[in-house]
Scaffold this motif. Structure first.
Motif, PDB file in Angstrom:
ATOM      1  N   ALA A   1       0.830  -1.210   0.000  1.00 32.67           N
ATOM      2  CA  ALA A   1       0.000   0.000   0.000  1.00 32.67           C
ATOM      3  C   ALA A   1       0.861   1.254   0.000  1.00 32.67           C
ATOM      4  CB  ALA A   1      -0.938  -0.007   1.204  1.00 32.67           C
ATOM      5  N   GLY A   2       1.959   1.223   0.759  1.00 33.80           N
ATOM      6  CA  GLY A   2       2.850   2.372   0.801  1.00 33.80           C
ATOM      7  C   GLY A   2       3.464   2.674  -0.544  1.00 33.80           C
ATOM      8  N   VAL A   3       3.922   1.638  -1.243  1.00 29.21           N
ATOM      9  CA  VAL A   3       4.524   1.819  -2.560  1.00 29.21           C
ATOM     10  C   VAL A   3       3.490   2.303  -3.573  1.00 29.21           C
ATOM     11  CG1 VAL A   3       5.446   0.521  -4.518  1.00 29.21           C
ATOM     12  CG2 VAL A   3       6.462   0.241  -2.264  1.00 29.21           C
ATOM     13  N   LEU A   4       2.277   1.752  -3.499  1.00 33.90           N
ATOM     14  CA  LEU A   4       1.256   2.078  -4.496  1.00 33.90           C
ATOM     15  C   LEU A   4       0.738   3.509  -4.380  1.00 33.90           C
ATOM     16  CD1 LEU A   4      -0.821  -1.236  -4.541  1.00 33.90           C
ATOM     17  CD2 LEU A   4       0.649  -0.355  -6.363  1.00 33.90           C
ATOM     18  N   LEU A   5       0.728   4.057  -3.170  1.00 34.89           N
ATOM     19  CA  LEU A   5       0.177   5.403  -2.980  1.00 34.89           C
ATOM     20  C   LEU A   5       1.191   6.409  -2.457  1.00 34.89           C
ATOM     21  CD1 LEU A   5      -3.176   4.064  -1.754  1.00 34.89           C
ATOM     22  CD2 LEU A   5      -3.069   5.999  -3.333  1.00 34.89           C
ATOM     23  N   GLY A   6       2.385   5.936  -2.093  1.00 41.75           N
ATOM     24  CA  GLY A   6       3.382   6.831  -1.535  1.00 41.75           C
ATOM     25  C   GLY A   6       4.649   6.953  -2.352  1.00 41.75           C
ATOM     26  N   SER A   7       4.691   6.329  -3.540  1.00 42.26           N
ATOM     27  CA  SER A   7       5.865   6.444  -4.405  1.00 42.26           C
ATOM     28  C   SER A   7       5.437   6.924  -5.779  1.00 42.26           C
ATOM     29  CB  SER A   7       6.600   5.105  -4.524  1.00 42.26           C
ATOM     30  OG  SER A   7       5.836   4.163  -5.253  1.00 42.26           O
ATOM     31  N   ARG A   8       6.352   7.569  -6.483  1.00 44.76           N
ATOM     32  CA  ARG A   8       6.047   8.090  -7.814  1.00 44.76           C
ATOM     33  C   ARG A   8       6.041   6.994  -8.875  1.00 44.76           C
ATOM     34  NH1 ARG A   8       3.834  13.148  -7.258  1.00 44.76           N
ATOM     35  NH2 ARG A   8       4.923  14.244  -5.584  1.00 44.76           N
ATOM     36  N   GLU A   9       6.788   5.914  -8.623  1.00 45.11           N
ATOM     37  CA  GLU A   9       6.911   4.847  -9.617  1.00 45.11           C
ATOM     38  C   GLU A   9       6.658   3.484  -8.971  1.00 45.11           C
ATOM     39  OE1 GLU A   9      10.329   5.251 -12.419  1.00 45.11           O
ATOM     40  OE2 GLU A   9      10.933   6.851 -11.056  1.00 45.11           O
ATOM     41  N   PRO A  10       5.415   3.152  -8.678  1.00 44.48           N
ATOM     42  CA  PRO A  10       5.125   1.839  -8.078  1.00 44.48           C
ATOM     43  C   PRO A  10       5.595   0.665  -8.927  1.00 44.48           C
ATOM     44  CG  PRO A  10       3.211   3.293  -7.941  1.00 44.48           C
ATOM     45  CD  PRO A  10       4.195   3.971  -8.824  1.00 44.48           C
ATOM     46  N   ARG A  11       5.631   0.816 -10.240  1.00 46.62           N
ATOM     47  CA  ARG A  11       6.019  -0.296 -11.114  1.00 46.62           C
ATOM     48  C   ARG A  11       7.483  -0.682 -10.964  1.00 46.62           C
ATOM     49  NH1 ARG A  11       3.860   0.770 -17.093  1.00 46.62           N
ATOM     50  NH2 ARG A  11       4.669  -1.358 -17.335  1.00 46.62           N
ATOM     51  N   ARG A  12       8.255   0.139 -10.296  1.00 45.10           N
ATOM     52  CA  ARG A  12       9.645  -0.223 -10.023  1.00 45.10           C
ATOM     53  C   ARG A  12       9.714  -1.491  -9.184  1.00 45.10           C
ATOM     54  NH1 ARG A  12      13.648   3.730  -6.519  1.00 45.10           N
ATOM     55  NH2 ARG A  12      15.348   2.224  -6.171  1.00 45.10           N
ATOM     56  N   TRP A  13       8.725  -1.680  -8.310  1.00 44.09           N
ATOM     57  CA  TRP A  13       8.684  -2.867  -7.458  1.00 44.09           C
ATOM     58  C   TRP A  13       7.520  -3.795  -7.813  1.00 44.09           C
ATOM     59  CZ3 TRP A  13       9.125   2.150  -5.626  1.00 44.09           C
ATOM     60  CH2 TRP A  13      10.394   2.504  -5.137  1.00 44.09           C
ATOM     61  N   LEU A  14       6.449  -3.231  -8.306  1.00 42.25           N
ATOM     62  CA  LEU A  14       5.261  -4.004  -8.684  1.00 42.25           C
ATOM     63  C   LEU A  14       4.985  -3.742 -10.163  1.00 42.25           C
ATOM     64  CD1 LEU A  14       3.134  -3.035  -5.554  1.00 42.25           C
ATOM     65  CD2 LEU A  14       4.291  -5.215  -5.929  1.00 42.25           C
ATOM     66  N   PRO A  15       5.653  -4.489 -11.044  1.00 38.93           N
ATOM     67  CA  PRO A  15       5.635  -4.179 -12.488  1.00 38.93           C
ATOM     68  C   PRO A  15       4.249  -4.134 -13.113  1.00 38.93           C
ATOM     69  CG  PRO A  15       7.323  -5.817 -11.977  1.00 38.93           C
ATOM     70  CD  PRO A  15       6.501  -5.664 -10.746  1.00 38.93           C
ATOM     71  N   ASN A  16       3.276  -4.822 -12.509  1.00 37.98           N
ATOM     72  CA  ASN A  16       1.952  -4.894 -13.125  1.00 37.98           C
ATOM     73  C   ASN A  16       0.930  -3.977 -12.463  1.00 37.98           C
ATOM     74  OD1 ASN A  16       2.555  -7.212 -14.996  1.00 37.98           O
ATOM     75  ND2 ASN A  16       3.045  -8.131 -13.022  1.00 37.98           N
ATOM     76  N   ALA A  17       1.406  -3.066 -11.637  1.00 41.34           N
ATOM     77  CA  ALA A  17       0.499  -2.146 -10.947  1.00 41.34           C
ATOM     78  C   ALA A  17       0.229  -0.930 -11.824  1.00 41.34           C
ATOM     79  CB  ALA A  17       1.080  -1.735  -9.596  1.00 41.34           C
ATOM     80  N   TYR A  18      -0.476  -1.151 -12.914  1.00 40.00           N
ATOM     81  CA  TYR A  18      -0.831  -0.054 -13.800  1.00 40.00           C
ATOM     82  C   TYR A  18      -2.100  -0.417 -14.558  1.00 40.00           C
ATOM     83  CZ  TYR A  18       1.070  -2.664 -17.830  1.00 40.00           C
ATOM     84  OH  TYR A  18       1.317  -3.597 -18.803  1.00 40.00           O
ATOM     85  N   ILE A  19      -2.629   0.549 -15.305  1.00 38.21           N
ATOM     86  CA  ILE A  19      -3.825   0.347 -16.111  1.00 38.21           C
ATOM     87  C   ILE A  19      -3.436   0.418 -17.587  1.00 38.21           C
ATOM     88  CG2 ILE A  19      -6.129   1.198 -16.699  1.00 38.21           C
ATOM     89  CD1 ILE A  19      -6.260   2.484 -13.940  1.00 38.21           C
ATOM     90  N   GLN A  20      -3.754  -0.613 -18.314  1.00 43.66           N
ATOM     91  CA  GLN A  20      -3.523  -0.614 -19.760  1.00 43.66           C
ATOM     92  C   GLN A  20      -4.811  -0.149 -20.442  1.00 43.66           C
ATOM     93  OE1 GLN A  20      -3.604  -4.300 -22.261  1.00 43.66           O
ATOM     94  NE2 GLN A  20      -1.395  -3.933 -22.389  1.00 43.66           N
ATOM     95  N   ALA A  21      -4.777   1.020 -21.048  1.00 40.25           N
ATOM     96  CA  ALA A  21      -5.968   1.615 -21.648  1.00 40.25           C
ATOM     97  C   ALA A  21      -5.855   1.609 -23.168  1.00 40.25           C
ATOM     98  CB  ALA A  21      -6.161   3.041 -21.139  1.00 40.25           C
ATOM     99  N   VAL A  22      -6.903   1.125 -23.820  1.00 37.07           N
ATOM    100  CA  VAL A  22      -6.936   1.088 -25.279  1.00 37.07           C
ATOM    101  C   VAL A  22      -8.324   1.493 -25.755  1.00 37.07           C
ATOM    102  CG1 VAL A  22      -6.567  -0.282 -27.370  1.00 37.07           C
ATOM    103  CG2 VAL A  22      -5.280  -0.837 -25.287  1.00 37.07           C
TER     104      VAL A  22
END
Length: 430
Positions: free
Chosen positions: A217-238
């Protein structure tokens, strides 16, 4: 302990439909005074598979092929119940807690037959049975792959349940968190030190060496680049031109109108996803009784859908991300993970269950930008804790399009929400 299909009529109706992810049926056979089938090993594997997956029921005394109620002789019920309890206590590690219930059900001729119903709740532990580690998939039990097993152990502690979003992120340090992002969650009356604040918000925990480390939770909301540690924590929009991901005859180079990976802190992902929909949806103008613009989607329903997807997705599933796909006639939002706890598609509007309590709590503190055109909500924060999001999605989505949004699950590992666009009226015949 929850009981499933406790009423006879409910159980009979379920048996008529056959085995699925929450029901297993077994015929009981005897050799002399002892139970010959099912074997202890088979019974243990079935029960452990339910406990490792979700609430389930195993009925002894029903043929799994014909669904015929063959029953258990009344004078053998003690032996069957003893077998079930011994298997739960001695053949499954750690021992399994289950309810063993005797019932009578009518067979095809109307004769009452005794059966033994075993209610198995989803466990806080990972259970090993004689043949290995199993989970329930549809109407069968399957041995868990190493990746799935590792993830399940990660989600469930052998001493207590530790939510994934409160687990320490390997390799991350407190200095990797952005103080400005973290401090926005501090209440006006808080005088806590920075470390104590992170601890109270479940954004950091002490590791085995007594060093503060960021949590998921800290990485996901307290860091600028969560994907540095959680590579799939993003939204793929098409955004697609047609009604499917396969080109609708326009040519392979034009079937996508826009595509973008949305990353950063979770609240930024929510804003960017709403902006993506806002910029790529169509707006129809009607001149009936004055000009009236009708957007393709109700943005309040879209906002609630994206918030729910980000807040409740299973971040422990490696290789899966949230997928936002816009088509000519609908919007689809796919979120990794099955429904949390004992929730079902039908119960979504009425029940509240958070897979990620820490993330949900932090999003409830994130303010909604007042000048953001793509965001429509009466709330001042990204999330509320009243569990009204699904109801808003269904209500506003239905009123806007005339067609209700639809939830469905895929392989018990992904939740997909479809929000439909208003159907265009047929042209008047001449």
């Amino acid at each position: 302990m929850p009981l499933m299909f406790d009423a006879k009529d409910d159980l009979l109706a379920k048996i008529r439909l056959g085995e699925d992810s929450v029901l297993a049926l077994k015929t009981v056979r005897f050799r002399g005074d002892r139970v010959d089938a099912p074997s202890r090993e088979d019974l243990a594997d079935e029960l452990a598979a339910f406990a490792n997956s979700r609430d389930g029921v195993l009925v002894l005394g029903v043929d799994d092929k014909t669904r015929e109620i063959v029953g258990v002789p009344f004078d053998r019920l003690d032996a069957v119940e003893s077998l079930a309890r011994e298997v739960c206590n001695d053949s499954i590690v750690p021992p399994l807690s289950a309810s063993v219930i005797r019932m009578e059900l009518p067979d095809a001729a109307g004769n009452h037959r005794a059966i033994v119903k075993i209610d198995v709740p989803r466990s806080l532990f990972v259970h090993r049975s004689p043949s290995g580690y199993f989970h329930r998939l549809g109407s069968s039990k399957r041995e868990m792959s190493p990746d799935l097993l590792a993830r399940l152990f990660q989600q469930r502690s052998q001493s207590r349940l530790i939510r994934f979003d409160e687990q320490i992120v390997a390799g991350a340090r407190i200095t990797d968190l952005d103080p400005a992002l973290c401090e926005r969650f501090r209440g006006s009356r808080s005088r806590d030190s920075f470390d104590d604040l992170l601890h109270k918000l479940a954004m950091a925990r002490l590791d085995g060496d007594n060093v503060w480390r960021p949590t998921v939770a800290g990485v996901l909301l307290g860091s600028r680049e969560p994907r540095r540690w959680l590579p799939n924590a993003y939204i793929q929009a098409v955004a697609y031109r047609g009604t499917g991901i396969v080109p609708d005859g326009e040519g392979s180079d034009t079937y996508q109108l826009n595509a973008k990976d949305l990353d950063g802190p979770l609240d930024q992902q929510i804003l960017d996803a709403c902006q993506f929909v806002f910029r790529n949806m169509t707006v129809e103008a009607s001149k009936h009784l004055g000009r009236h613009d009708r957007p393709q989607y109700d943005m309040e329903a879209v906002f609630e859908a994206v918030v729910n997807a980000v807040a409740h997705r299973d971040y422990s599933i490696y290789g899966s991300k949230i997928r936002l796909r816009m088509f000519r006639d609908r919007l689809e939002l796919s979120s990794p993970g099955s429904l949390p706890n004992t929730m079902s598609i039908d119960s979504l509007p009425y029940r509240q269950a958070a897979r990620n309590e820490a993330i949900a709590s932090l999003l409830a503190r994130c303010p909604v930008p007042s000048d953001e055109r793509a965001i429509e909500t009466a709330r001042s924060t990204m999330m509320d804790r009243r569990g009204e999001g699904v109801s808003i999605i269904l209500d506003r989505g239905t009123r806007h399009a005339g067609v209700p949004p639809v939830y469905r699950t895929i392989d018990d590992s992904e939740l997909v929400l479809t929000i439909y666009a208003p159907r265009k009226p047929e042209p008047a015949s001449v």
